[in-house]
Design an enzyme around this catalytic site. Structure first.
Site, mmCIF file in Angstrom:
data_model
loop_
_atom_site.group_PDB
_atom_site.id
_atom_site.type_symbol
_atom_site.label_atom_id
_atom_site.label_comp_id
_atom_site.label_asym_id
_atom_site.label_seq_id
_atom_site.Cartn_x
_atom_site.Cartn_y
_atom_site.Cartn_z
ATOM 1 N N VAL A 98 0.828 -1.204 0.047
ATOM 2 C CA VAL A 98 -0.024 -0.171 0.003
ATOM 3 C C VAL A 98 0.773 1.203 0.003
ATOM 4 O O VAL A 98 1.802 1.373 0.412
ATOM 5 C CB VAL A 98 -1.180 0.079 1.081
ATOM 6 N N THR A 99 0.537 2.156 -0.722
ATOM 7 C CA THR A 99 1.084 3.717 -0.610
ATOM 8 C C THR A 99 -0.049 4.563 -0.847
ATOM 9 O O THR A 99 -1.261 4.337 -0.900
ATOM 10 C CB THR A 99 2.167 3.709 -1.770
ATOM 11 N N GLY A 164 6.537 1.153 -7.905
ATOM 12 C CA GLY A 164 5.630 -0.080 -8.102
ATOM 13 C C GLY A 164 5.366 -0.198 -9.714
ATOM 14 O O GLY A 164 4.626 0.881 -10.278
ATOM 15 N N ALA A 177 6.553 7.442 -7.675
ATOM 16 C CA ALA A 177 5.934 8.729 -6.925
ATOM 17 C C ALA A 177 7.025 9.496 -5.869
ATOM 18 O O ALA A 177 7.409 8.699 -4.898
ATOM 19 C CB ALA A 177 4.879 8.180 -6.097
ATOM 20 N N CYS A 193 4.383 0.851 1.883
ATOM 21 C CA CYS A 193 5.055 -0.418 1.205
ATOM 22 C C CYS A 193 5.192 -1.364 2.058
ATOM 23 O O CYS A 193 6.246 -2.237 1.978
ATOM 24 C CB CYS A 193 6.284 0.429 0.899
#
Length: 273
Positions: A98-99, A164, A177, A193
């Protein structure tokens, strides 16, 4: 007037063309940017099937606040109930955990035909990291680096940029990003992450720290406003992207995006090469 460190670049002859959709001053909804990427990936696959020339593309933009998860991301890294998320959540086909994406963060989505470069995913990931490392070093004197065994770009214990990607038939999409002037508060609601023992940092935050540094070179750096800092970072990233991947950047018009929006987006094949 800002007077950042100047540097001379090596002369190089770009081998390939890369169309660039320059939207870094806009906050693009995540779903819209995702659809654009998939449309271009499908375009490139069609060109390859026809044995026609298939060059590269690049989106540069900011997103409205959103959380994204990779294909195999675990919801254990969300510090909230998914039914009561502070922002929209997207589960995508990219790698990684996840980010958060949001204003003040420059996102680059390269859609590269690796047949024109090197058909090696390790090389591609390291090249994306190299773009960021060079940009931060040459312009801001930030000693950004890699951490062994991890993907992304760091300054000490702070992760400045997440990466990613997805690759389908050697066409890349998703990307990187970089936190520039990003409000880092939304990262507190996740385990970014999936890394619990690291912090998230930003270019703007580091520059403020450098103002009081004993390092004379860093201490001379000015304190730009958010708009100036985003502009400087964008230009540096584009320059280094062009040199690392040896491409000539050609800026596209809004009509090209309007064309993409009228095209249906087909399901992409779930594959890595």
């Amino acid at each position: 007037m800002l007077k950042f460190r100047r540097y001379n670049s090596l002369t190089f002859e770009p081998r390939n063309e890369c169309e660039c959709f320059n939207l870094y001053e806009q906050q693009v909804p995540y779903g819209q940017a995702w659809a654009w990427q998939k449309s271009i990936v499908n375009e490139k696959k069609t060109l390859i099937q026809r044995n026609e020339d298939c060059s590269d593309s690049l989106f540069v933009l900011q997103h409205r606040p959103v959380y994204t998860l990779g294909t195999a991301s675990s919801e254990q890294f969300l510090n909230f109930d998914v039914k009561d998320s502070p922002f929209n959540i997207y589960r995508t086909e990219r790698g990684g955990e996840v980010t958060y994406h949001g204003p003040g963060q420059i996102v680059m989505y390269p859609i590269m035909n690796l047949r024109n470069h090197k058909m090696d995913l390790h090389w591609y990931l390291r090249s994306l990291e190299e773009v960021i490392i060079r940009a931060l070093s040459k312009i801001f004197c930030i000693k950004a680096s890699r951490l062994e065994g991890l993907t992304g770009v760091w300054h000490g214990n702070q992760k400045l940029a997440a990466i990613g990607i997805r690759v389908s038939q050697w066409i890349t999409y998703h990307g990187l990003a970089l936190n520039v002037t990003t409000d880092l508060t939304p990262f507190h609601s996740i385990v970014p992450c999936g890394l619990r023992d690291y912090q998230v940092g930003s270019v703007g935050g580091l520059l403020k720290e450098f103002q009081s540094s004993a390092d004379c070179e860093r201490a001379r750096l000015p304190d730009p406003d958010d708009g100036q800092l985003l502009d400087i970072t964008f230009k540096s990233l584009i320059k280094e992207f062009s040199e690392v991947f040896q491409v000539r950047i050609n800026y596209e018009t809004i009509s090209r995006l309007e064309l993409l929006e009228r095209k249906p987006v087909n399901h992409l094949e779930e594959e890595t090469n």
